[in-house]
Design an enzyme around this catalytic site. Structure first.
Site, PDB file in Angstrom:
ATOM      1  N   LYS A  49      18.498  31.148  48.428  1.00  0.00           N
ATOM      2  CA  LYS A  49      18.780  30.635  47.080  1.00  0.00           C
ATOM      3  C   LYS A  49      18.319  31.648  46.033  1.00  0.00           C
ATOM      4  CE  LYS A  49      18.192  25.862  48.646  1.00  0.00           C
ATOM      5  NZ  LYS A  49      17.282  24.703  48.704  1.00  0.00           N
ATOM      6  N   GLN A  93      11.462  22.310  47.603  1.00  0.00           N
ATOM      7  CA  GLN A  93      12.129  22.456  48.903  1.00  0.00           C
ATOM      8  C   GLN A  93      11.641  21.393  49.880  1.00  0.00           C
ATOM      9  OE1 GLN A  93      14.644  24.656  49.631  1.00  0.00           O
ATOM     10  NE2 GLN A  93      14.790  23.690  51.638  1.00  0.00           N
ATOM     11  N   ASP A 116      18.492  19.932  41.545  1.00  0.00           N
ATOM     12  CA  ASP A 116      18.909  19.383  42.841  1.00  0.00           C
ATOM     13  C   ASP A 116      19.566  18.004  42.664  1.00  0.00           C
ATOM     14  OD1 ASP A 116      18.519  21.082  44.991  1.00  0.00           O
ATOM     15  OD2 ASP A 116      16.380  20.616  45.189  1.00  0.00           O
TER      16      ASP A 116
END
Ligand code: NAP
Length: 288
Positions: A49, A93, A116
């Site tokens: 990412k 994460q 997200d």
């Protein structure tokens, strides 16, 4: 004869668009990943990412927290990032260590920086049909189906998997008036999953079981999107038995090289969107 839906190629186009968007902005957006794990897979995802962000001109940083640290440490780190004016997007994460509540961690990110789309507020907006940040995997799935020229309006889309990060938000997105598909969501308690999957015009597998979807579970001409990423004997394997299912499918995504790259590209889109929304808010604040 099947056609491969090439996630690498489509995501390259999305990343190009993002790079153009970033180049047209007065400043570089900034994405921060919080990594509280030493699992090599999580480290790889975060690195991918970060590299993808930097390639399109997004500033990116990873904050490492020792997995032995307390939940409080994670929450205070997120709180600092929430306050940091330089930061546009924050992602925590997953998975987190067992002693840390995923719910608390995801709710700690302010909705305006929740690229997200996992904060309950953003999930609610998506369910209402006015999404702000659509979780990256469902967003990427819909984009790749569209880009491949498959009509989703009116289509029967069967999703196997009801997770909060893939199945559920994908169903909401498909129901939106922008997409107008008819989703069916199957899970581990669904009886006769194959009766549902055989009715699919588009089948999305997000099960986490290697080669779960077999040829007898699909109809001729189905479009198959394989979200699964499973490690089997050191190889990456999807949730679809690719060889046999591709004999019947009209189009299918490979693993790797399918949904994975689309997920990363969609996260970059969300980061640019977050920066734009924050700039627009600042503009309003200064004019009021
Ligand atoms: P998850 O949270 O483990 O959810 C799996 C879902 O599959 C659950 O809803 C579960 O049902 C359902 N399921 C399990 N066994 C089943 C069965 N025998 N029949 C029907 N349904 C069954 O997984 P996830 O996070 O959504 O991830 C799914 C897969 O996608 C994993 O391989 C993951 O690594 C991969 N993934 C890939 C990306 C990407 O970017 N490509 C992103 C995210 C995830 P219950 O709810 O009843 O337990």
């Amino acid at each position: 004869m099947d056609e491969v839906i090439d996630g690498e190629e489509i995501s390259a186009r999305v990343r190009e668009e993002v790079a153009e968007d970033v180049a047209s902005m007065d400043r570089k957006p900034k994405l921060v990943a919080v990594l509280m794990s030493d699992d090599p897979a999580s480290e790889t995802y975060v690195r991918m990412k970060r590299e993808a962000a930097e390639e399109v001109g997004i500033d990116s940083e990873t904050v490492h927290i020792d997995p032995e640290e307390s939940e409080e440490k994670l929450l205070s780190t997120v709180a600092e990032l929430n306050e940091d004016d330089e930061v546009d997007g924050i992602l925590v994460q997953l998975p987190l260590p067992d002693h840390v509540s995923e719910e608390n961690a995801l709710e700690a990110v302010v909705p305006e920086k929740d690229v997200d789309g996992f904060h309950p507020f953003n999930k609610g907006l998506l369910m209402e049909g006015r999404p702000r940040f659509v979780p990256a995997t469902p967003k990427g799935v819909v984009r790749m189906i569209h880009e491949h020229g498959v009509e989703l309006e009116g289509a029967n889309v069967v999703i196997v998997g009801r997770s909060d990060i893939v199945g559920k938000p994908l169903a909401s997105l498909l129901l939106s008036r922008d997409v107008n598909a008819t989703p069916t969501v199957c899970h581990s308690r669904t009886e006769n999953v194959e009766e549902h999957t055989r009715k699919a015009d588009v089948l999305v597998a997000a099960v986490g079981v290697p080669e779960f979807v077999t040829a007898d579970m699909v109809s001729e001409g189905v479009v198959v999107v394989d979200v699964g990423i499973n490690r089997v004997d050191g190889e990456l394997v999807g949730d679809v038995a690719y060889e046999e299912v591709s004999e019947k499918a009209s189009a299918i995504t490979p693993v790797p090289g399918g949904v994975g790259p689309m997920t990363v590209a969609s996260l970059l889109e969300n980061t640019v969107e977050a920066a734009r929304l924050r700039d627009a808010d600042d503009g309003q604040d200064s004019s009021s």
